[in-house]
Scaffold this motif. Structure first.
Motif, short mmCIF file in Angstrom:
data_model
loop_
_atom_site.label_atom_id
_atom_site.label_comp_id
_atom_site.label_asym_id
_atom_site.label_seq_id
_atom_site.Cartn_x
_atom_site.Cartn_y
_atom_site.Cartn_z
N TYR A 169 0.91 -1.13 0.18
CA TYR A 169 0.16 0.10 0.24
C TYR A 169 1.02 1.48 -0.13
O TYR A 169 0.58 2.23 -0.83
CB TYR A 169 -1.18 0.06 1.08
N LEU A 170 1.95 1.26 1.07
CA LEU A 170 2.69 2.56 0.88
C LEU A 170 3.43 2.92 -0.46
O LEU A 170 3.49 3.77 -0.91
CB LEU A 170 3.77 2.29 1.88
N GLY A 171 4.00 1.63 -1.09
CA GLY A 171 4.55 1.70 -2.18
C GLY A 171 3.81 2.29 -3.33
O GLY A 171 4.11 3.29 -4.15
N LEU A 172 2.52 1.63 -3.33
CA LEU A 172 1.62 1.99 -4.39
C LEU A 172 1.19 3.66 -4.27
O LEU A 172 0.98 4.14 -5.16
CB LEU A 172 0.65 1.17 -4.83
N PHE A 173 0.87 3.95 -3.05
CA PHE A 173 0.85 5.44 -2.83
C PHE A 173 1.82 6.34 -3.22
O PHE A 173 1.75 7.31 -3.90
CB PHE A 173 0.30 5.60 -1.24
N ALA A 174 2.96 5.93 -2.83
CA ALA A 174 4.14 6.80 -3.07
C ALA A 174 4.43 6.89 -4.35
O ALA A 174 4.92 8.07 -5.01
CB ALA A 174 5.51 6.03 -2.44
N ARG A 175 4.19 5.89 -5.39
CA ARG A 175 4.28 5.88 -6.69
C ARG A 175 3.30 6.55 -7.59
O ARG A 175 3.49 7.26 -8.72
CB ARG A 175 5.03 4.48 -7.21
N ALA A 176 2.09 6.25 -7.31
CA ALA A 176 1.02 6.45 -8.09
C ALA A 176 -0.15 7.07 -7.34
O ALA A 176 -1.43 7.56 -8.04
CB ALA A 176 0.52 5.36 -8.89
N GLY A 177 -0.14 7.29 -6.12
CA GLY A 177 -1.12 8.14 -5.31
C GLY A 177 -2.37 7.08 -5.15
O GLY A 177 -3.45 7.76 -4.75
N LEU A 178 -2.04 5.79 -5.37
CA LEU A 178 -3.46 4.83 -5.29
C LEU A 178 -3.80 4.80 -3.52
O LEU A 178 -2.83 4.51 -2.55
CB LEU A 178 -2.94 3.72 -5.60
N ARG A 179 -4.95 4.87 -3.53
CA ARG A 179 -5.56 4.61 -2.19
C ARG A 179 -5.78 3.08 -1.79
O ARG A 179 -5.99 2.25 -2.93
CB ARG A 179 -6.91 5.44 -1.95
N ARG A 180 -6.13 3.04 -0.57
CA ARG A 180 -6.29 1.41 -0.30
C ARG A 180 -7.50 0.78 -0.96
O ARG A 180 -7.43 -0.26 -1.64
CB ARG A 180 -6.48 1.36 1.17
N ALA A 181 -8.39 1.36 -0.84
CA ALA A 181 -9.58 0.88 -1.96
C ALA A 181 -9.34 0.54 -3.22
O ALA A 181 -9.94 -0.32 -3.74
CB ALA A 181 -10.89 1.83 -1.61
N GLU A 182 -8.45 1.35 -3.88
CA GLU A 182 -8.23 1.11 -5.24
C GLU A 182 -7.50 -0.10 -5.50
O GLU A 182 -7.72 -1.05 -6.20
CB GLU A 182 -7.46 2.34 -6.05
N VAL A 183 -6.27 -0.34 -4.34
CA VAL A 183 -5.66 -1.55 -4.61
C VAL A 183 -6.31 -2.68 -4.29
O VAL A 183 -6.31 -3.55 -4.83
CB VAL A 183 -4.43 -1.43 -3.51
N ASP A 184 -7.21 -2.64 -3.21
CA ASP A 184 -8.19 -3.83 -2.76
C ASP A 184 -8.79 -4.10 -4.12
O ASP A 184 -9.43 -5.33 -4.30
CB ASP A 184 -8.97 -3.32 -1.55
N ALA A 185 -9.54 -3.25 -4.69
CA ALA A 185 -10.44 -3.48 -5.67
C ALA A 185 -9.63 -4.15 -6.82
O ALA A 185 -10.16 -5.17 -7.59
CB ALA A 185 -11.17 -2.09 -6.15
N ALA A 186 -8.52 -3.91 -7.05
CA ALA A 186 -7.70 -4.37 -8.15
C ALA A 186 -7.53 -5.72 -7.69
O ALA A 186 -7.34 -6.62 -8.35
CB ALA A 186 -6.48 -3.77 -8.33
#
Length: 397
Positions: free
Chosen positions: A50-67
Protein backbone atom coordinates in the motif's frame (compact mmCIF):
# COMPACT_ATOMS: atom_id res chain seq x y z
CA UNK A 1 35.99 9.51 -7.42
CA UNK A 2 37.99 7.46 -9.90
CA UNK A 3 38.04 8.54 -13.53
CA UNK A 4 34.91 7.32 -15.32
CA UNK A 5 33.27 6.05 -12.11
CA UNK A 6 29.52 6.74 -11.82
CA UNK A 7 28.71 9.19 -8.99
CA UNK A 8 26.71 7.66 -6.15
CA UNK A 9 24.12 10.45 -6.34
CA UNK A 10 23.46 9.61 -10.01
CA UNK A 11 23.01 5.92 -9.23
CA UNK A 12 20.57 6.66 -6.42
CA UNK A 13 18.57 9.14 -8.46
CA UNK A 14 18.42 6.79 -11.45
CA UNK A 15 17.15 3.94 -9.27
CA UNK A 16 14.47 6.26 -7.87
CA UNK A 17 13.59 7.38 -11.40
CA UNK A 18 13.19 3.77 -12.60
CA UNK A 19 11.14 3.06 -9.49
CA UNK A 20 8.71 5.88 -10.31
CA UNK A 21 9.77 7.81 -7.19
CA UNK A 22 10.58 11.05 -8.94
CA UNK A 23 7.85 13.53 -8.15
CA UNK A 24 4.47 11.98 -8.85
CA UNK A 25 4.78 11.77 -12.66
CA UNK A 26 2.81 8.54 -12.66
CA UNK A 27 -0.24 9.53 -10.66
CA UNK A 28 -3.27 7.83 -12.10
CA UNK A 29 -1.46 4.63 -13.08
CA UNK A 30 -3.14 1.40 -11.98
CA UNK A 31 -1.70 -0.97 -9.41
CA UNK A 32 -0.93 -3.48 -12.18
CA UNK A 33 0.88 -0.83 -14.23
CA UNK A 34 3.02 0.22 -11.27
CA UNK A 35 4.00 -3.36 -10.43
CA UNK A 36 4.78 -4.24 -14.04
CA UNK A 37 7.03 -1.21 -14.43
CA UNK A 38 8.78 -1.07 -11.05
CA UNK A 39 8.74 -4.65 -9.78
CA UNK A 40 6.78 -7.07 -7.68
CA UNK A 41 6.01 -5.80 -4.16
CA UNK A 42 6.85 -7.93 -1.13
CA UNK A 43 3.82 -8.56 1.06
CA UNK A 44 4.01 -10.75 4.16
CA UNK A 45 1.07 -9.18 5.97
CA UNK A 46 2.56 -5.69 6.18
CA UNK A 47 1.71 -2.30 4.71
CA UNK A 48 4.57 -2.17 2.20
CA UNK A 49 2.46 -2.72 -0.95
CA UNK A 50 0.00 0.00 0.00
CA UNK A 51 2.76 2.46 0.93
CA UNK A 52 4.70 1.74 -2.27
CA UNK A 53 1.69 2.11 -4.56
CA UNK A 54 0.63 5.33 -2.81
CA UNK A 55 4.14 6.80 -3.11
CA UNK A 56 4.42 5.96 -6.81
CA UNK A 57 0.92 6.58 -8.15
CA UNK A 58 -1.16 8.06 -5.33
CA UNK A 59 -3.28 4.90 -5.13
CA UNK A 60 -5.61 4.64 -2.14
CA UNK A 61 -6.20 1.40 -0.29
CA UNK A 62 -9.70 0.95 -1.75
CA UNK A 63 -8.26 1.12 -5.27
CA UNK A 64 -5.62 -1.50 -4.49
CA UNK A 65 -8.15 -3.76 -2.78
CA UNK A 66 -10.48 -3.45 -5.78
CA UNK A 67 -7.63 -4.44 -8.12
CA UNK A 68 -6.94 -7.45 -5.88
CA UNK A 69 -10.60 -8.51 -5.93
CA UNK A 70 -10.74 -8.11 -9.72
CA UNK A 71 -7.61 -10.28 -10.19
CA UNK A 72 -5.74 -7.40 -11.79
CA UNK A 73 -3.09 -8.02 -9.12
CA UNK A 74 -2.61 -10.97 -6.79
CA UNK A 75 -0.46 -12.07 -3.88
CA UNK A 76 1.44 -15.16 -5.01
CA UNK A 77 4.47 -17.23 -4.01
CA UNK A 78 7.02 -15.94 -6.53
CA UNK A 79 10.82 -15.56 -6.48
CA UNK A 80 12.39 -17.86 -3.85
CA UNK A 81 8.83 -18.83 -2.84
CA UNK A 82 8.36 -15.46 -1.09
CA UNK A 83 4.98 -13.73 -1.19
CA UNK A 84 4.79 -10.84 -3.64
CA UNK A 85 2.02 -8.73 -5.12
CA UNK A 86 2.14 -9.31 -8.89
CA UNK A 87 0.31 -7.87 -11.92
CA UNK A 88 -1.85 -10.28 -13.92
CA UNK A 89 0.61 -10.31 -16.82
CA UNK A 90 3.21 -11.86 -14.51
CA UNK A 91 1.10 -14.46 -12.69
CA UNK A 92 2.43 -17.38 -14.76
CA UNK A 93 6.06 -16.23 -14.51
CA UNK A 94 5.85 -15.51 -10.79
CA UNK A 95 4.45 -18.95 -10.05
CA UNK A 96 7.16 -20.57 -12.18
CA UNK A 97 9.83 -18.56 -10.33
CA UNK A 98 8.57 -19.81 -6.96
CA UNK A 99 7.99 -23.46 -7.86
CA UNK A 100 11.50 -24.56 -6.95
CA UNK A 101 11.20 -23.26 -3.39
CA UNK A 102 7.95 -25.19 -2.88
CA UNK A 103 9.59 -28.38 -4.10
CA UNK A 104 12.54 -27.78 -1.76
CA UNK A 105 10.19 -27.34 1.21
CA UNK A 106 8.33 -30.54 0.35
CA UNK A 107 11.58 -32.42 -0.11
CA UNK A 108 12.74 -31.34 3.35
CA UNK A 109 9.46 -32.56 4.86
CA UNK A 110 9.90 -35.93 3.13
CA UNK A 111 13.42 -36.30 4.54
CA UNK A 112 12.88 -34.92 8.02
CA UNK A 113 9.22 -35.38 8.95
CA UNK A 114 8.32 -38.75 7.52
CA UNK A 115 5.99 -37.27 4.93
CA UNK A 116 5.50 -39.09 1.62
CA UNK A 117 4.89 -37.43 -1.73
CA UNK A 118 2.00 -39.77 -2.36
CA UNK A 119 0.08 -38.62 0.72
CA UNK A 120 0.62 -34.96 -0.19
CA UNK A 121 -0.61 -35.57 -3.74
CA UNK A 122 -3.66 -37.38 -2.38
CA UNK A 123 -4.34 -34.49 -0.02
CA UNK A 124 -4.00 -32.08 -2.96
CA UNK A 125 -6.77 -34.00 -4.75
CA UNK A 126 -8.99 -33.82 -1.67
CA UNK A 127 -8.41 -30.08 -1.24
CA UNK A 128 -9.03 -29.39 -4.93
CA UNK A 129 -12.48 -30.95 -4.55
CA UNK A 130 -13.22 -28.85 -1.46
CA UNK A 131 -12.03 -25.50 -2.77
CA UNK A 132 -14.56 -23.20 -4.40
CA UNK A 133 -13.60 -20.52 -6.94
CA UNK A 134 -15.82 -17.97 -5.18
CA UNK A 135 -16.15 -18.80 -1.45
CA UNK A 136 -12.83 -18.87 0.42
CA UNK A 137 -12.18 -21.47 3.10
CA UNK A 138 -9.72 -20.84 5.90
CA UNK A 139 -7.02 -23.37 6.73
CA UNK A 140 -8.97 -24.28 9.89
CA UNK A 141 -12.07 -25.01 7.81
CA UNK A 142 -10.07 -27.06 5.34
CA UNK A 143 -8.45 -29.02 8.16
CA UNK A 144 -11.87 -30.06 9.43
CA UNK A 145 -13.42 -30.74 6.03
CA UNK A 146 -10.46 -32.74 4.73
CA UNK A 147 -10.76 -35.09 7.73
CA UNK A 148 -8.29 -37.98 7.90
CA UNK A 149 -6.62 -36.90 4.65
CA UNK A 150 -4.72 -34.37 6.81
CA UNK A 151 -2.11 -35.79 9.16
CA UNK A 152 -0.62 -33.96 12.18
CA UNK A 153 3.18 -33.90 12.17
CA UNK A 154 3.73 -33.73 15.93
CA UNK A 155 6.38 -31.81 17.80
CA UNK A 156 8.94 -32.19 15.01
CA UNK A 157 6.56 -30.52 12.56
CA UNK A 158 5.63 -27.74 14.96
CA UNK A 159 9.32 -26.95 15.52
CA UNK A 160 9.64 -26.49 11.75
CA UNK A 161 6.45 -24.43 11.52
CA UNK A 162 4.56 -27.24 9.74
CA UNK A 163 2.05 -28.61 12.23
CA UNK A 164 0.34 -30.87 9.70
CA UNK A 165 0.47 -31.94 6.07
CA UNK A 166 -2.13 -29.28 5.17
CA UNK A 167 0.24 -26.32 4.53
CA UNK A 168 2.47 -28.54 2.39
CA UNK A 169 -0.44 -29.48 0.13
CA UNK A 170 -1.78 -25.93 0.01
CA UNK A 171 1.68 -24.67 -0.92
CA UNK A 172 1.87 -27.21 -3.72
CA UNK A 173 -1.57 -26.28 -5.06
CA UNK A 174 -0.67 -22.59 -4.98
CA UNK A 175 2.61 -23.14 -6.80
CA UNK A 176 0.76 -25.09 -9.50
CA UNK A 177 -1.79 -22.31 -10.02
CA UNK A 178 -4.61 -24.52 -8.69
CA UNK A 179 -5.35 -22.50 -5.54
CA UNK A 180 -4.88 -18.93 -4.46
CA UNK A 181 -4.67 -17.40 -1.01
CA UNK A 182 -6.81 -14.33 -0.41
CA UNK A 183 -7.18 -12.06 2.63
CA UNK A 184 -10.43 -12.81 4.43
CA UNK A 185 -11.32 -9.11 4.70
CA UNK A 186 -9.76 -8.14 1.36
CA UNK A 187 -6.80 -6.32 2.96
CA UNK A 188 -3.18 -7.15 2.21
CA UNK A 189 -1.93 -5.82 5.55
CA UNK A 190 -3.90 -8.29 7.64
CA UNK A 191 -2.86 -11.88 8.22
CA UNK A 192 -6.12 -13.85 8.10
CA UNK A 193 -6.43 -15.72 4.83
CA UNK A 194 -8.75 -18.05 3.00
CA UNK A 195 -8.17 -20.25 -0.03
CA UNK A 196 -9.98 -20.39 -3.35
CA UNK A 197 -9.83 -22.86 -6.19
CA UNK A 198 -8.01 -21.54 -9.25
CA UNK A 199 -6.78 -22.65 -12.64
CA UNK A 200 -3.87 -20.56 -13.90
CA UNK A 201 -1.01 -21.61 -16.17
CA UNK A 202 2.49 -21.79 -14.73
CA UNK A 203 5.24 -21.05 -17.20
CA UNK A 204 8.23 -18.82 -17.78
CA UNK A 205 11.93 -19.14 -18.47
CA UNK A 206 14.78 -18.04 -16.23
CA UNK A 207 15.68 -15.44 -18.87
CA UNK A 208 12.18 -13.94 -18.57
CA UNK A 209 12.72 -13.35 -14.86
CA UNK A 210 16.19 -11.93 -15.51
CA UNK A 211 14.81 -9.53 -18.11
CA UNK A 212 12.15 -8.33 -15.68
CA UNK A 213 14.64 -7.96 -12.87
CA UNK A 214 17.14 -5.83 -14.77
CA UNK A 215 14.35 -3.63 -16.13
CA UNK A 216 13.31 -2.92 -12.53
CA UNK A 217 16.62 -2.92 -10.66
CA UNK A 218 19.49 -2.09 -13.03
CA UNK A 219 22.21 -1.20 -12.62
CA UNK A 220 22.49 -4.34 -10.50
CA UNK A 221 25.01 -7.13 -10.02
CA UNK A 222 24.85 -10.82 -10.83
CA UNK A 223 25.08 -11.51 -7.10
CA UNK A 224 22.04 -9.31 -6.46
CA UNK A 225 20.06 -11.04 -9.20
CA UNK A 226 20.93 -14.44 -7.72
CA UNK A 227 19.84 -13.29 -4.27
CA UNK A 228 16.50 -12.10 -5.66
CA UNK A 229 15.84 -15.13 -7.85
CA UNK A 230 17.39 -17.91 -5.79
CA UNK A 231 19.13 -19.22 -8.92
CA UNK A 232 22.40 -21.12 -8.74
CA UNK A 233 25.44 -19.84 -10.62
CA UNK A 234 24.88 -21.91 -13.76
CA UNK A 235 21.18 -21.06 -14.03
CA UNK A 236 21.84 -17.36 -13.48
CA UNK A 237 24.60 -17.34 -16.11
CA UNK A 238 22.30 -18.95 -18.67
CA UNK A 239 19.44 -16.57 -17.77
CA UNK A 240 21.62 -13.49 -18.25
CA UNK A 241 23.24 -14.58 -21.51
CA UNK A 242 20.46 -13.27 -23.84
CA UNK A 243 20.18 -9.88 -22.09
CA UNK A 244 23.20 -8.04 -23.59
CA UNK A 245 24.18 -6.43 -20.30
CA UNK A 246 26.91 -3.81 -20.13
CA UNK A 247 29.07 -3.05 -17.11
CA UNK A 248 29.21 0.33 -15.42
CA UNK A 249 32.79 1.61 -15.11
CA UNK A 250 34.38 0.99 -11.76
CA UNK A 251 31.55 -1.21 -10.45
CA UNK A 252 30.20 -4.75 -10.53
CA UNK A 253 26.87 -3.37 -11.71
CA UNK A 254 25.27 -4.31 -15.03
CA UNK A 255 22.74 -2.50 -17.19
CA UNK A 256 20.72 -3.67 -20.23
CA UNK A 257 22.26 -2.20 -23.38
CA UNK A 258 18.92 -0.64 -24.37
CA UNK A 259 19.05 1.49 -21.21
CA UNK A 260 22.72 2.46 -21.49
CA UNK A 261 22.13 5.58 -23.57
CA UNK A 262 19.33 6.83 -21.33
CA UNK A 263 21.47 6.24 -18.26
CA UNK A 264 24.44 8.07 -19.77
CA UNK A 265 22.30 11.13 -20.47
CA UNK A 266 20.47 11.04 -17.13
CA UNK A 267 21.26 13.83 -14.68
CA UNK A 268 20.28 14.15 -11.04
CA UNK A 269 17.17 16.34 -10.79
CA UNK A 270 17.81 19.68 -9.14
CA UNK A 271 14.55 19.65 -7.16
CA UNK A 272 13.91 17.19 -4.31
CA UNK A 273 11.40 14.38 -4.77
CA UNK A 274 10.47 13.06 -1.33
CA UNK A 275 8.72 9.74 -0.75
CA UNK A 276 7.85 7.76 2.37
CA UNK A 277 8.40 4.04 1.88
CA UNK A 278 8.29 0.82 3.85
CA UNK A 279 11.56 -0.77 4.92
CA UNK A 280 10.84 -3.62 2.47
CA UNK A 281 10.18 -1.40 -0.54
CA UNK A 282 11.70 -2.48 -3.85
CA UNK A 283 13.97 0.59 -3.96
CA UNK A 284 16.06 -1.27 -1.40
CA UNK A 285 14.86 -4.87 -1.52
CA UNK A 286 15.48 -5.56 -5.20
CA UNK A 287 19.23 -5.15 -4.65
CA UNK A 288 19.65 -5.21 -0.86
CA UNK A 289 22.58 -2.84 -1.16
CA UNK A 290 21.60 -0.36 1.54
CA UNK A 291 24.96 1.38 1.74
CA UNK A 292 24.52 2.80 -1.77
CA UNK A 293 21.30 4.53 -0.67
CA UNK A 294 23.07 6.14 2.30
CA UNK A 295 25.03 9.36 1.91
CA UNK A 296 28.45 9.05 3.60
CA UNK A 297 27.58 11.87 5.98
CA UNK A 298 24.67 9.73 7.31
CA UNK A 299 26.51 6.42 7.60
CA UNK A 300 27.26 6.86 11.31
CA UNK A 301 23.71 7.79 12.32
CA UNK A 302 22.55 5.57 15.21
CA UNK A 303 19.85 3.04 14.48
CA UNK A 304 16.74 4.06 16.44
CA UNK A 305 16.39 2.18 19.75
CA UNK A 306 19.58 0.19 19.19
CA UNK A 307 21.24 -0.97 22.40
CA UNK A 308 24.44 -2.11 20.74
CA UNK A 309 25.63 1.02 18.96
CA UNK A 310 24.46 -0.03 15.51
CA UNK A 311 24.71 2.62 12.79
CA UNK A 312 22.82 3.02 9.53
CA UNK A 313 25.81 2.55 7.25
CA UNK A 314 26.53 -0.91 8.67
CA UNK A 315 22.99 -2.27 8.31
CA UNK A 316 22.03 -4.88 5.72
CA UNK A 317 18.39 -3.79 5.75
CA UNK A 318 16.60 -0.63 6.86
CA UNK A 319 15.89 -0.54 10.61
CA UNK A 320 12.67 1.47 10.12
CA UNK A 321 10.46 2.78 7.35
CA UNK A 322 12.31 5.32 5.18
CA UNK A 323 12.05 8.87 3.93
CA UNK A 324 13.91 9.13 0.61
CA UNK A 325 14.81 11.93 -1.77
CA UNK A 326 16.03 11.07 -5.27
CA UNK A 327 17.03 7.65 -3.98
CA UNK A 328 18.95 8.88 -0.94
CA UNK A 329 17.71 7.91 2.52
CA UNK A 330 17.02 11.22 4.27
CA UNK A 331 15.05 10.06 7.30
CA UNK A 332 13.41 7.37 9.40
CA UNK A 333 9.72 7.14 10.16
CA UNK A 334 7.17 4.98 11.96
CA UNK A 335 3.47 5.37 12.73
CA UNK A 336 1.91 5.56 16.19
CA UNK A 337 -1.68 4.25 15.91
CA UNK A 338 -2.56 5.25 19.46
CA UNK A 339 -1.77 8.93 18.87
CA UNK A 340 -2.67 8.57 15.18
CA UNK A 341 0.47 10.36 14.07
CA UNK A 342 3.59 9.79 12.02
CA UNK A 343 6.84 10.08 13.96
CA UNK A 344 10.07 10.83 12.12
CA UNK A 345 13.76 11.66 12.32
CA UNK A 346 15.06 13.71 9.40
CA UNK A 347 18.63 13.98 8.13
CA UNK A 348 17.90 17.15 6.11
CA UNK A 349 16.21 20.44 6.99
CA UNK A 350 12.45 20.62 6.73
CA UNK A 351 11.11 22.46 3.70
CA UNK A 352 7.65 22.87 2.19
CA UNK A 353 7.95 19.87 -0.12
CA UNK A 354 9.15 17.59 2.66
CA UNK A 355 6.43 18.77 5.01
CA UNK A 356 3.82 18.10 2.32
CA UNK A 357 5.16 14.56 1.76
CA UNK A 358 5.09 13.81 5.49
CA UNK A 359 1.57 15.15 5.88
CA UNK A 360 0.29 13.25 2.84
CA UNK A 361 1.73 9.96 4.09
CA UNK A 362 0.40 10.54 7.61
CA UNK A 363 -3.08 11.26 6.27
CA UNK A 364 -2.97 8.16 4.03
CA UNK A 365 -1.93 5.86 6.88
CA UNK A 366 -4.46 7.36 9.30
CA UNK A 367 -7.42 7.37 6.92
CA UNK A 368 -6.77 4.28 4.78
CA UNK A 369 -4.64 1.86 6.79
CA UNK A 370 -4.96 2.70 10.47
CA UNK A 371 -1.35 1.62 10.97
CA UNK A 372 1.83 1.12 8.96
CA UNK A 373 2.84 -2.37 9.97
CA UNK A 374 6.03 -3.95 8.83
CA UNK A 375 5.80 -7.61 7.83
CA UNK A 376 5.91 -10.24 10.53
CA UNK A 377 5.32 -9.68 14.26
CA UNK A 378 5.33 -5.87 14.14
CA UNK A 379 2.85 -4.26 16.52
CA UNK A 380 2.42 -0.88 18.25
CA UNK A 381 3.82 -2.43 21.42
CA UNK A 382 6.95 -3.84 19.75
CA UNK A 383 7.40 -0.53 17.94
CA UNK A 384 7.30 1.57 21.12
CA UNK A 385 11.10 1.84 21.60
CA UNK A 386 11.56 3.04 18.01
CA UNK A 387 8.78 5.59 18.40
CA UNK A 388 10.38 6.91 21.58
CA UNK A 389 13.80 7.13 19.91
CA UNK A 390 12.41 8.97 16.88
CA UNK A 391 10.53 11.42 19.11
CA UNK A 392 13.75 12.11 21.03
CA UNK A 393 15.80 12.77 17.91
CA UNK A 394 16.86 16.40 17.24
CA UNK A 395 14.41 18.25 15.01
CA UNK A 396 15.55 19.75 11.71
CA UNK A 397 12.90 22.42 11.30
Amino acid sequence: MANGEVPAAKLRAWWAHRQWLDGGRHRGASAAQVLAATGWARTGGGSAPYLGLFARAGLRRAEVDAALAALEVQELPAARGRSYLLPAEDFALGLAAGAGATETELGAAVRQLGVTRDEIEQLCLTLAQLLSPTVPLTSAELYVQAGPAVRPLGDAGRRRGVASTLPLALGLLRSRGLARRVPVDGRLDHQRHGYLGWDRPVHGEAADLARRYFAWAAPASVRQFRRFSGFGAATAKAALAPLELVALPGTELLLPSELAGEFAEFTVPSEPAYALLAATDGLHLLRRDLSRLVDPRDADRPVPASRTGRVLGAEADPPTHLVVDRGRIVGFWEYDPERRELVHELFVPMDAALRAALEAAESFVREDLGDARAAGPDSPRSRAPKLAALRAAPRKE
